[in-house]
Design a protein around this motif. Structure first.
Motif: not given
Length: 211
Positions: A76-87
């Motif tokens: 996948w392409q790098t997400p526009p925002k970090p996962l910040d505790g999600g997954y």
């Protein structure tokens, strides 16, 4: 006199609106799956092919006799925002039995950000996406069982991800007692999906990748 009657009513309405607004915001995904341009593949491999795909730092599962090894690749392409505790939760499920793969060997640019297992919050997934029934626990009699594992990815930079899942050939009582999916399987029997889970157990979205 009128204010005394309507004031509390207005306060209640505002409180309800605030709660509804917070719930919408809390469960609203920061981005959709189309943003990631996800690519995937599934194929059967030999032990030697599995080891070559995983690289020398990750041992490939051992297979014997009529066992099967399924190689999966997800990018996948790098997400526009970090996962910040999600997954990201990656599921490989035998659609015939709704059982997940029993275990995984996996490699990626961020191996420290990947783990195999299960989580109780993932029982919410089939409630929202019935086609992902196998993502949750399965009721056997009066007991709920966790059948198999999924891969959890805690860093958006862990792409591309390569995994090998063994499907053991078992018979009789061993097959019935197996926690994960078993051989024989065909690629057409398998469902590969990626689910974005929030830091508070929100099911942001699910994307069917294969099957």
């Amino acid at each position: 006199m009128t204010w005394r009657k309507t004031g509390p009513v207005v306060a209640v309405i505002l409180a309800v609106v605030a709660v509804v607004g917070w719930r919408w915001w809390h469960n609203h995904p920061p981005y959709g799956p189309e943003t990631l341009a996800i690519k995937s593949s599934l194929t059967f491999v030999s032990h030697e092919e599995a080891q070559a795909a995983l690289g020398e730092n990750v041992p490939a599962p051992v297979s014997n006799g009529r066992d099967q090894l399924v190689l999966g690749q997800v990018s996948w392409q790098t997400p526009p925002k970090p996962l910040d505790g999600g997954y990201f939760a990656i599921f490989l499920i035998d659609k015939r039995t709704n059982r997940k793969a029993g275990s995984f060997s996996a490699s990626s640019p961020r191996p420290d950000a990947i783990s195999a297992g299960s989580a109780g919050v993932e029982n919410k997934i089939p409630e929202r996406y019935p086609w992902l029934k196998g993502a949750g626990d399965i009721k056997v009699g009066d007991t709920w069982w966790t059948h198999g594992s999924r891969l959890a990815v805690f860093d958006g930079d862990a792409s591309p991800l390569t995994f090998v899942a063994p499907f053991r050939y078992l018979e009789g009582a061993q097959r019935e007692a197996a926690r994960g999916a078993t051989a024989p399987v065909a690629i057409s029997d398998l469902l590969l999906a990626l689910v974005y889970m929030g830091s508070d157990g929100q099911v942001y979205w699910a994307q069917r990748l294969q099957g």
